[in-house]
Design a protein around this motif. Structure first.
Motif, short mmCIF file in Angstrom:
data_model
loop_
_atom_site.label_atom_id
_atom_site.label_comp_id
_atom_site.label_asym_id
_atom_site.label_seq_id
_atom_site.Cartn_x
_atom_site.Cartn_y
_atom_site.Cartn_z
N GLU A 15 0.82 -1.21 0.00
CA GLU A 15 0.00 0.00 0.00
C GLU A 15 0.85 1.26 0.00
O GLU A 15 0.51 2.26 -0.64
N ALA A 16 1.98 1.23 0.72
CA ALA A 16 2.84 2.42 0.79
C ALA A 16 3.40 2.78 -0.58
O ALA A 16 3.42 3.95 -0.98
N LEU A 17 3.84 1.76 -1.34
CA LEU A 17 4.38 2.02 -2.67
C LEU A 17 3.27 2.48 -3.62
O LEU A 17 3.47 3.39 -4.43
N GLN A 18 2.09 1.87 -3.52
CA GLN A 18 0.96 2.29 -4.37
C GLN A 18 0.62 3.76 -4.12
O GLN A 18 0.38 4.53 -5.06
N HIS A 19 0.62 4.15 -2.86
CA HIS A 19 0.32 5.55 -2.51
C HIS A 19 1.38 6.48 -3.09
O HIS A 19 1.07 7.56 -3.61
N CYS A 20 2.66 6.06 -3.01
CA CYS A 20 3.76 6.86 -3.55
C CYS A 20 3.60 7.05 -5.05
O CYS A 20 3.73 8.16 -5.57
N PRO A 37 11.36 20.45 -11.94
CA PRO A 37 11.09 19.01 -11.97
C PRO A 37 10.49 18.53 -10.66
O PRO A 37 10.60 19.17 -9.62
N GLY A 38 9.83 17.37 -10.73
CA GLY A 38 9.47 16.67 -9.52
C GLY A 38 10.63 15.78 -9.11
O GLY A 38 11.53 15.51 -9.90
N MET A 39 10.61 15.35 -7.86
CA MET A 39 11.71 14.50 -7.39
C MET A 39 11.18 13.33 -6.58
O MET A 39 10.31 13.50 -5.72
N LEU A 40 11.73 12.14 -6.87
CA LEU A 40 11.49 10.96 -6.05
C LEU A 40 12.77 10.70 -5.29
O LEU A 40 13.81 10.39 -5.88
N LEU A 41 12.73 10.86 -3.97
CA LEU A 41 13.92 10.74 -3.13
C LEU A 41 13.87 9.43 -2.36
O LEU A 41 13.01 9.23 -1.49
N GLY A 42 14.77 8.52 -2.70
CA GLY A 42 14.84 7.24 -2.00
C GLY A 42 16.18 7.09 -1.30
O GLY A 42 16.82 8.08 -0.95
N LYS A 43 16.58 5.86 -1.11
CA LYS A 43 17.90 5.57 -0.56
C LYS A 43 18.61 4.62 -1.53
O LYS A 43 17.99 4.04 -2.42
N ILE A 44 19.91 4.50 -1.36
CA ILE A 44 20.69 3.66 -2.25
C ILE A 44 20.20 2.22 -2.17
O ILE A 44 20.03 1.67 -1.07
N GLN A 45 19.95 1.61 -3.33
CA GLN A 45 19.49 0.23 -3.43
C GLN A 45 18.19 -0.01 -2.65
O GLN A 45 18.01 -1.04 -2.01
N SER A 46 17.28 0.99 -2.69
CA SER A 46 16.06 0.88 -1.88
C SER A 46 14.82 0.61 -2.71
O SER A 46 13.70 0.70 -2.19
N GLY A 47 14.97 0.29 -4.00
CA GLY A 47 13.81 -0.01 -4.83
C GLY A 47 13.32 1.16 -5.65
O GLY A 47 12.14 1.23 -6.00
N GLU A 229 8.68 13.64 -3.52
CA GLU A 229 7.99 12.50 -2.91
C GLU A 229 9.04 11.58 -2.31
O GLU A 229 10.03 11.24 -2.96
N LEU A 230 8.83 11.19 -1.05
CA LEU A 230 9.77 10.30 -0.39
C LEU A 230 9.38 8.85 -0.65
O LEU A 230 8.23 8.46 -0.41
N LEU A 231 10.31 8.08 -1.16
CA LEU A 231 10.05 6.67 -1.43
C LEU A 231 9.96 5.91 -0.12
O LEU A 231 10.88 5.98 0.70
N PRO A 232 8.88 5.19 0.13
CA PRO A 232 8.81 4.42 1.39
C PRO A 232 9.89 3.35 1.41
O PRO A 232 10.16 2.70 0.40
N ILE A 233 10.53 3.20 2.56
CA ILE A 233 11.63 2.25 2.71
C ILE A 233 11.08 0.98 3.34
O ILE A 233 10.50 1.01 4.42
N HIS A 234 11.31 -0.13 2.66
CA HIS A 234 10.76 -1.40 3.14
C HIS A 234 11.54 -1.91 4.36
O HIS A 234 12.68 -1.50 4.61
#
Length: 710
Positions: A15-20, A37-47, A229-234
């Motif tokens: 659900e978290a990824l779907q919302h993202c 631009p828009g930005m998707l901010l995740g972490k290294i090797q985080s999907g 948008e912050l990428l949810p971290i699993h």
């Protein structure tokens, strides 16, 4: 069903990824200013790839027709991206709903049928690739210019947000790639631009006159895109916090780092048979940790496969990376040394050579501690040794060189585009090609000799192939082999990354990052973020700890004399009372000045007493001059475990950690731990005081620049 609903169901997106995904596409609908631009901010090797493919699929549901995906500049990574998209979107491609291609191998002419489909173009961030993309729209298919386009800049870090100073002027130009990307965005009137990154430096460290904006004197805000948008971290993600965040001996992360002597790293760069001789492979200090790392890797593989068999799971194959240098000649030398060690192991198994068991026993003593800390099953030493010997005898320890696209391509799995694991224990020896987004499955050992002292921090973080989704049981046998100096610099870079990220993620209007530098009169002055030298910064997050590590004491005779002066300055009311006492700024600075001469820092150490004092002055000014102190005695920490830059394991007890990190503390604090020291614990002398600076819980993230650019 739409594109994303089918992809979501096939992949099992939570659900978290779907919302993202939905949130990003909703905002892309209105983010039509190509300069924002828009930005998707995740972490290294985080999907991040999984996420932006979901975004492309959902964008196709929402009237977008074309996706352009820009990758890092290697053929292999572009090929891997095409294969990954082809795998996730296989159903759509097979059903003639999507056409996918690399711009450098595009079909000679798209058919009318293909032009009616959704189109995905993959291109490297390289001049000729981007020229081809422009030509695709300008010359070949100008009718496509009016379509809705989503441009995805993967790994949008300082590589594509780059500035060069004009000679003799106080103005900045963008790099060539960034300019080509701007031209593309200008050419397509209905384009929406999404940057995907794990390194937020580009948000802060832009030239201050590149974008005109009002800024407070001290507080610098990130130059934010139209939205972020912050990428949810699993929950299976393992990142910098595990390797550099600090933890106690009851956590397997405590055992991740294994120090390597600088002379060993140098010997593996020097192509000189005298530094590592065949007749000294079992005894040479120049391969001491490399020798043990290979046995530890084999032991880790044996332990994990045995654990999997006990659970009726399929035993997996595992990987180790040796990334000691950028030069190909050095890779050949390292491969030769590893081959010699493997041959020595094989001969030792045949001859029942006791030297193999001796190195194995060292590895077993190390690996067993973290496995037991994880409450995992650890086979007996004899069982594990038999498993390791079997792996060696069966030729299951396999080493390969990977230092170019040409060498890398045959090593990739044709379906997944990941490095193919041909044996049960696989060693990959190479340089930069290994840290450009290539996926290394089941990586549990990383021997790292690169010295990032003068590297860009975002580049160094991309070396971290050991980050990503990791089972906790894999983490318990994982090891990171590098020198103490490099580990400290990586820890410093991690601290900076965390400080910037936390300030950015907070989202509060008053959150930002304080950049300061030393000043002879005031103690500290504000510093423009564009002026800082990345390799000479000290970053402290709210409720963070700054402390010296890896030091030794001065000689006993001098230490006794100096300790009398320090002892006289430590308030009795703050000693072993579990209570903070306010001593004010001047007394706190006097304490630091008294403690500093008692400790001898390593030559290449990154700790800076000036930084500690400047940060203390800054925090004290924000708390009306208040500085707290807390002292604890009777500590007996072994010097071998004195490298935790987070300070958490050095603080020791959960009670003291909770006291120091309480969210209710509004003033900076000096924590003093009186260590017994002495040769029995690895110290030159003792007792001595170990100082820490704890920042206030409500403080802004703070970056102290020891050096600034002119």
């Amino acid at each position: 069903m739409g594109f994303y609903s089918r992809l979501r169901d096939a992949r099992g997106d939570d659900e978290a990824l779907q919302h993202c995904v939905e949130s990003v596409v909703d905002q892309l609908q209105t983010a039509d200013d190509p300069a924002r631009p828009g930005m998707l901010l995740g972490k290294i090797q985080s999907g991040k790839t999984r996420a932006f493919l979901g975004i492309i699929a959902r964008a196709f549901d929402r009237d977008f027709d074309i996706a352009i995906v820009l990758t890092k500049g290697t053929k292999t990574l572009a090929s891997q991206t095409v294969k990954r998209i082809g795998s996730d979107f296989k159903e759509f491609i097979d059903e003639d709903e999507i056409v996918l291609f690399d711009i450098m191998s595009a079909p000679e002419r798209l058919t009318k049928s293909e032009l009616r489909r959704k189109i995905i173009i993959v291109a490297k961030k390289q001049v000729h690739n981007l020229d081809r993309v422009q030509d695709f729209f300008d010359e070949q298919y100008p009718e496509l210019k009016g379509r809705r386009v989503i441009l995805v800049d993967d790994e949008a870090d300082m590589a594509s947000v780059r500035f060069t100073k004009k000679k003799g002027e106080d103005e900045y130009d963008q790099g060539r790639i960034a300019s080509q990307m701007d031209a593309l965005r200008e050419m397509l009137p209905r384009i929406s631009f999404l940057q995907v990154t794990a390194t937020p430096y580009a948000l802060y460290l832009q030239p201050e006159n590149y974008e005109q904006a009002s800024q407070a004197k001290e507080l610098f805000f990130p130059k934010r895109p139209a939205f972020t948008e912050l990428l949810p971290i699993h929950d299976r993600y393992v990142g910098g916090e595990a390797y550099f965040g600090g933890c106690g001996a009851d956590d397997p992360c405590y055992y991740l780092h294994v120090p390597v002597d600088d002379r060993e790293h140098d010997a593996l760069r020097s192509i000189d048979g005298r530094t590592i001789r065949d007749d000294r492979l079992w005894t040479s200090e120049n391969v001491k940790i490399l020798r043990r790392s290979l046995l530890s890797f084999l032991l880790a593989v044996a332990v994990r496969r045995r654990q999997q068999q006990m659970l009726d799971q399929r035993p997996l194959k595992y990987a180790m990376i040796i990334h000691n240098d950028t030069q190909r000649a050095a890779h050949d030398w390292q491969w030769e040394i590893v081959q010699r060690l493997i041959a020595a192991f094989e001969l030792a198994v045949e001859d029942n050579d006791a030297r193999l068991r001796a190195v194995f026993d060292e590895a077993y003593a190390d690996i067993s501690r973290s496995v037991l800390a994880n409450d995992g099953h650890m086979p007996s030493a004899d069982e594990a040794f038999a498993d390791v010997c079997q792996l060696i005898a069966d030729g299951e320890l396999h080493a390969q060189r990977v230092n170019s696209d040409t060498q890398l391509e045959p090593l990739l799995d044709q379906e997944t585009a990941e490095l193919k694991l041909r044996a049960k224990a696989n060693i990959f020896i190479g340089g930069s090609i290994l840290d450009r987004g290539i996926t290394v499955p089941h990586l549990i050992a990383f021997y790292y000799g690169r010295n990032p002292k003068r590297m860009q921090a975002d580049t160094v973080l991309q070396h971290s192939r050991m980050y990503g989704a990791r089972p906790r049981d894999d983490l318990a046998v994982t090891r990171f082999y590098t020198s103490a100096g490099v580990h400290k610099r990586l820890s410093k870079i991690h601290a900076l990354e965390v400080a910037l990220r936390e300030a950015f993620e907070s989202g509060a209007h008053d959150s930002g990052v304080v950049f300061i530098q030393s000043d002879a009169t005031a103690g500290f002055v504000p510093c423009a973020p564009s002026k800082i030298t990345m390799s000479d910064v000290v970053a402290v997050r709210p409720n963070g700890v700054l402390l010296p590590t890896g030091f030794d004491t001065i000689a006993a005779t001098y230490l006794t004399r100096e300790m009398k002066q320090v002892d006289a300055l430590v308030p009795a009311a703050a000693t072993d009372s579990k209570t903070f006492v306010d001593i004010g700024l001047d007394a706190a600075l006097a304490l630091i000045d008294a403690v500093a001469p008692t400790l001898v820092l390593p030559e290449d150490d990154t700790f800076d007493w000036k930084a500690m004092k400047s940060l203390l002055r800054y925090y004290a000014e924000k708390s009306n001059g208040s500085v707290l102190v807390l002292a604890e005695t009777g500590r007996r920490l072994d010097r071998a475990r004195s490298g935790d830059r987070s300070g958490l394991s050095i603080l020791g007890t959960p009670e003291l950690r909770a006291l120091v990190t309480t969210p209710d503390r509004n003033a900076p604090a000096i924590i003093l731990l009186r260590q017994e020291g002495g040769p029995a614990l690895g110290w030159k002398a003792g007792p001595f005081w170990w100082p820490m600076l704890a920042s206030p819980a409500q403080a802004a993230s703070c970056v102290f620049a020891a050096k600034v650019a002119a």
